[in-house]
Design an enzyme around this catalytic site. Sequence first.
Site, mmCIF file in Angstrom:
data_model
loop_
_atom_site.group_PDB
_atom_site.id
_atom_site.type_symbol
_atom_site.label_atom_id
_atom_site.label_comp_id
_atom_site.label_asym_id
_atom_site.label_seq_id
_atom_site.Cartn_x
_atom_site.Cartn_y
_atom_site.Cartn_z
ATOM 1 N N HIS A 57 10.581 -23.842 8.808
ATOM 2 C CA HIS A 57 9.587 -24.545 9.625
ATOM 3 C C HIS A 57 8.148 -24.375 9.154
ATOM 4 O O HIS A 57 7.343 -25.282 9.325
ATOM 5 C CB HIS A 57 9.685 -24.090 11.083
ATOM 6 C CG HIS A 57 10.889 -24.642 11.793
ATOM 7 N ND1 HIS A 57 11.033 -24.617 13.163
ATOM 8 C CD2 HIS A 57 12.010 -25.242 11.310
ATOM 9 C CE1 HIS A 57 12.192 -25.182 13.495
ATOM 10 N NE2 HIS A 57 12.805 -25.552 12.390
ATOM 11 N N HIS A 81 7.816 -30.890 10.324
ATOM 12 C CA HIS A 81 7.227 -29.585 9.980
ATOM 13 C C HIS A 81 6.181 -29.722 8.873
ATOM 14 O O HIS A 81 5.231 -28.953 8.807
ATOM 15 C CB HIS A 81 8.331 -28.607 9.585
ATOM 16 C CG HIS A 81 9.316 -28.402 10.685
ATOM 17 N ND1 HIS A 81 8.969 -27.835 11.889
ATOM 18 C CD2 HIS A 81 10.620 -28.750 10.795
ATOM 19 C CE1 HIS A 81 10.016 -27.814 12.693
ATOM 20 N NE2 HIS A 81 11.034 -28.375 12.044
ATOM 21 N N THR A 89 3.223 -1.324 8.635
ATOM 22 C CA THR A 89 3.655 -2.209 9.723
ATOM 23 C C THR A 89 3.933 -3.644 9.284
ATOM 24 O O THR A 89 4.558 -4.397 10.023
ATOM 25 C CB THR A 89 2.542 -2.289 10.789
ATOM 26 O OG1 THR A 89 1.344 -2.775 10.136
ATOM 27 C CG2 THR A 89 2.261 -0.934 11.415
ATOM 28 N N CYS A 123 3.350 -3.123 4.014
ATOM 29 C CA CYS A 123 2.545 -1.943 4.356
ATOM 30 C C CYS A 123 3.321 -1.184 5.435
ATOM 31 O O CYS A 123 4.510 -1.449 5.626
ATOM 32 C CB CYS A 123 1.130 -2.328 4.801
ATOM 33 S SG CYS A 123 1.008 -3.349 6.277
ATOM 34 N N ASP A 181 0.862 -1.182 0.000
ATOM 35 C CA ASP A 181 0.000 0.000 0.000
ATOM 36 C C ASP A 181 0.906 1.243 0.000
ATOM 37 O O ASP A 181 2.143 1.135 -0.077
ATOM 38 C CB ASP A 181 -0.997 -0.026 1.172
ATOM 39 C CG ASP A 181 -0.349 0.263 2.526
ATOM 40 O OD1 ASP A 181 0.904 0.324 2.617
ATOM 41 O OD2 ASP A 181 -1.101 0.423 3.508
HETATM 42 C C1 RB5 Z 1 -2.012 2.655 6.369
HETATM 43 O O1 RB5 Z 1 -2.138 3.863 6.999
HETATM 44 C C2 RB5 Z 1 -1.657 1.562 7.360
HETATM 45 O O2 RB5 Z 1 -2.744 1.319 8.183
HETATM 46 C C3 RB5 Z 1 -1.235 0.321 6.626
HETATM 47 O O3 RB5 Z 1 -0.105 0.611 5.861
HETATM 48 C C4 RB5 Z 1 -0.868 -0.880 7.444
HETATM 49 O O4 RB5 Z 1 0.177 -0.639 8.326
HETATM 50 C C5 RB5 Z 1 -1.985 -1.589 8.083
HETATM 51 O O5 RB5 Z 1 -1.813 -2.569 8.822
#
Ligand code: RB5
Length: 151
Positions: free
Chosen positions: A98, A133, A67, A65, A8
């Site tokens: 694994h 595994h 995170t 993304c 994203d």
């Molecule tokens: C976008 O703002 C953010 O929520 C997305 O990149 C991601 O980290 C969601 O888990």
Amino acid sequence: MKISLGADHGAYELKEAIRDHLEKQGVEYIDFGCFSKESVDYPKYAFLAANAVAKGECDFGIICCTTGLGVSMAANKVKGVRAAVCTSEMLAQMTRRHNNANVICMGQNVVSTELALKMVDIFLTTEFEGGRHERRVNLLTDIENGVELKV
Ligand code: RB5
């Protein structure tokens, strides 16, 4: 080997760095976007990249993304996908050895580009160990198929 790429807006730059890295190594890929820093919805891009792996169009997926968390949740809802959020070289290696992970997820605000590229290399070159595994990974597929596991 063919890789599906997705991200994203929160990881557009990381995805571009990974794309350049694959390009330099002559690794084939399909880039499912996004293609700018304009705000988009991560489940759509995670789905496209994960679904290409599930369909056998790509061998592995790399999905990012901000995170790594949201895209991993979305990717893991696609049947046949085993997506792991990785934040270290050890995790990138162990999830192949694994868990036979077929998608690696990373967060642009969590890992450096340098670490992300190292994890990509490790993920794409580490073999699944099989053996005990394999039995456990098969149980993951059972869960996916609605089997109620018993201890
Ligand atoms: C976008 O703002 C953010 O929520 C997305 O990149 C991601 O980290 C969601 O888990």
